[in-house]
Scaffold this motif. Structure first.
Motif, PDB file in Angstrom:
ATOM      1  N   LEU A 233       0.823  -1.211   0.000  1.00  0.00           N
ATOM      2  CA  LEU A 233       0.000   0.000   0.000  1.00  0.00           C
ATOM      3  C   LEU A 233       0.857   1.260   0.000  1.00  0.00           C
ATOM      4  O   LEU A 233       0.449   2.292  -0.521  1.00  0.00           O
ATOM      5  CB  LEU A 233      -0.952  -0.012   1.190  1.00  0.00           C
ATOM      6  CG  LEU A 233      -2.076  -1.060   1.117  1.00  0.00           C
ATOM      7  CD1 LEU A 233      -2.820  -1.153   2.440  1.00  0.00           C
ATOM      8  CD2 LEU A 233      -3.044  -0.737  -0.024  1.00  0.00           C
ATOM      9  N   HIS A 234       2.044   1.184   0.608  1.00  0.00           N
ATOM     10  CA  HIS A 234       2.967   2.322   0.524  1.00  0.00           C
ATOM     11  C   HIS A 234       3.369   2.549  -0.938  1.00  0.00           C
ATOM     12  O   HIS A 234       3.440   3.691  -1.407  1.00  0.00           O
ATOM     13  CB  HIS A 234       4.221   2.063   1.358  1.00  0.00           C
ATOM     14  CG  HIS A 234       4.111   2.528   2.775  1.00  0.00           C
ATOM     15  ND1 HIS A 234       3.740   3.807   3.126  1.00  0.00           N
ATOM     16  CD2 HIS A 234       4.326   1.862   3.954  1.00  0.00           C
ATOM     17  CE1 HIS A 234       3.730   3.930   4.444  1.00  0.00           C
ATOM     18  NE2 HIS A 234       4.078   2.760   4.972  1.00  0.00           N
ATOM     19  N   PRO A 237      -1.167   2.780  -3.244  1.00  0.00           N
ATOM     20  CA  PRO A 237      -2.466   2.827  -2.564  1.00  0.00           C
ATOM     21  C   PRO A 237      -3.578   2.323  -3.473  1.00  0.00           C
ATOM     22  O   PRO A 237      -3.550   2.526  -4.690  1.00  0.00           O
ATOM     23  CB  PRO A 237      -2.621   4.316  -2.248  1.00  0.00           C
ATOM     24  CG  PRO A 237      -1.222   4.839  -2.187  1.00  0.00           C
ATOM     25  CD  PRO A 237      -0.474   4.067  -3.236  1.00  0.00           C
ATOM     26  N   THR A 245      -9.521   6.073  -0.988  1.00  0.00           N
ATOM     27  CA  THR A 245      -8.295   5.327  -1.253  1.00  0.00           C
ATOM     28  C   THR A 245      -7.831   4.615   0.002  1.00  0.00           C
ATOM     29  O   THR A 245      -7.835   5.194   1.099  1.00  0.00           O
ATOM     30  CB  THR A 245      -7.181   6.285  -1.732  1.00  0.00           C
ATOM     31  OG1 THR A 245      -7.639   6.991  -2.891  1.00  0.00           O
ATOM     32  CG2 THR A 245      -5.911   5.516  -2.090  1.00  0.00           C
ATOM     33  N   THR A 247      -4.903   3.586   1.900  1.00  0.00           N
ATOM     34  CA  THR A 247      -3.480   3.813   2.090  1.00  0.00           C
ATOM     35  C   THR A 247      -2.974   2.896   3.195  1.00  0.00           C
ATOM     36  O   THR A 247      -3.756   2.273   3.930  1.00  0.00           O
ATOM     37  CB  THR A 247      -3.209   5.267   2.473  1.00  0.00           C
ATOM     38  OG1 THR A 247      -3.868   5.532   3.730  1.00  0.00           O
ATOM     39  CG2 THR A 247      -3.747   6.229   1.412  1.00  0.00           C
ATOM     40  N   ARG A 249      -1.581   3.860   5.919  1.00  0.00           N
ATOM     41  CA  ARG A 249      -1.997   4.445   7.192  1.00  0.00           C
ATOM     42  C   ARG A 249      -3.455   4.114   7.482  1.00  0.00           C
ATOM     43  O   ARG A 249      -3.815   3.798   8.626  1.00  0.00           O
ATOM     44  CB  ARG A 249      -1.783   5.953   7.134  1.00  0.00           C
ATOM     45  CG  ARG A 249      -2.091   6.666   8.440  1.00  0.00           C
ATOM     46  CD  ARG A 249      -1.741   8.137   8.340  1.00  0.00           C
ATOM     47  NE  ARG A 249      -2.012   8.835   9.586  1.00  0.00           N
ATOM     48  CZ  ARG A 249      -1.801  10.122   9.786  1.00  0.00           C
ATOM     49  NH1 ARG A 249      -1.298  10.859   8.816  1.00  0.00           N
ATOM     50  NH2 ARG A 249      -2.078  10.686  10.944  1.00  0.00           N
ATOM     51  N   ARG A 250      -4.292   4.157   6.460  1.00  0.00           N
ATOM     52  CA  ARG A 250      -5.711   3.850   6.664  1.00  0.00           C
ATOM     53  C   ARG A 250      -5.895   2.379   7.009  1.00  0.00           C
ATOM     54  O   ARG A 250      -6.708   2.020   7.860  1.00  0.00           O
ATOM     55  CB  ARG A 250      -6.496   4.208   5.394  1.00  0.00           C
ATOM     56  CG  ARG A 250      -8.001   4.151   5.563  1.00  0.00           C
ATOM     57  CD  ARG A 250      -8.691   4.762   4.354  1.00  0.00           C
ATOM     58  NE  ARG A 250     -10.137   4.802   4.517  1.00  0.00           N
ATOM     59  CZ  ARG A 250     -10.978   5.326   3.626  1.00  0.00           C
ATOM     60  NH1 ARG A 250     -10.505   5.885   2.517  1.00  0.00           N
ATOM     61  NH2 ARG A 250     -12.279   5.322   3.848  1.00  0.00           N
TER      62      ARG A 250
END
Length: 260
Positions: A233-234, A237, A245, A247, A249-250
């Motif tokens: 995902l880094h 995304p 989106t 990500t 972090r999400r």
């Protein structure tokens, strides 16, 4: 000293619609209400919002003059809980003695929502968007509750049950209109006493570390899986089916489900 305008009670709003009551399994009568409230309670002649309240009462006590208990949902940004039937948990206990009011706080659920599309359409850009969102804070939610108290409870004192952010709303309520409250019940949502917000979050981070350690101890196979997903995902995304989106972090916010 707080100004009289800050402490002034809102103008009683117009009850737009009360839907026909429905009796559901477990002796629970449900009535749905829609009220019109000002967007800005200090300017009652300005724009307005629709406010949704679901009222629950034991059908066998529907004609009784019962006190009201208003539930304030956590979040912010989430609608009120949707009850199960037959009633269980605290719903069941509350219905033995009270009418229960489930409020979709302004901007959520079946009340007038706040959407990204709506905000982007506001003239004036980010400053106008921030100005609009100022009307969806706890102080406005509490004034909405005062409208609900007058319109649906005949002005009688309320018992309040607040979950998480709902507890912070209760603190605001106690500050602005303490004479409106019979009792206040909190499940989290209490401001720290003698501690800063940084200290509280630092303690929460330590608890989250322990929750994560216990999770990976129980599911060691997920260590490399999560690392692989986060790395992917880094790098790229992923679009979500309903918009937005995903990500890294999400994705990691799933850790919230471990509790704190």
């Amino acid at each position: 000293m707080r100004s009289s305008s800050l402490l002034a009670r809102p103008t009683v709003a117009r009850l737009l619609t009360t839907m026909s009551a429905t009796t559901l399994p477990g002796d629970v009568k449900v009535t749905e209400h829609f009220l019109s409230v000002p967007l800005d309670h200090s300017k009652p002649d300005g724009g307005s919002l629709s406010l949704f309240v679901r009222e629950l009462v034991a059908a066998s006590k529907a004609a009784d003059d019962l006190p009201c208990l208003l539930y304030l949902q956590g979040g912010p940004g989430f609608p009120s809980k949707r009850p199960a039937f037959p009633a269980s948990g605290w719903d069941k206990s509350a219905l033995a003695t009270h009418r229960v009011l489930l409020l979709d706080q302004r901007g959520t659920g079946r009340s007038t929502p706040v959407t990204a599309k709506q905000l982007l359409a506001l003239p004036g850009g980010p400053q106008a968007q921030a100005g609009y969102l100022e009307h969806f804070r706890a102080d406005s939610i509490v004034r909405d509750c005062e409208v609900v108290r007058e319109a649906l409870c005949g002005g009688k004192k309320l018992s309040l049950l607040g979950q998480s952010f709902g507890g912070f709303c209760i603190l605001t309520y106690l500050s602005l209109f303490p004479d409106a409250i019979e009792r206040a019940l909190f499940t989290f949502g209490l401001a720290p006493v003698g501690r800063t917000a940084d200290e509280v979050y630092a303690a929460t981070y330590k608890r989250m570390e322990e929750r994560n350690r216990r999770f990976y101890q129980r599911y060691p196979q997920d260590v490399e899986l999560v690392r692989s997903l986060v790395a992917g995902l880094h790098a790229a995304p992923a679009p979500l089916p309903r918009g937005g989106t995903l990500t890294a972090r999400r994705f990691l916010q799933l850790g919230l489900l471990l509790g704190s």
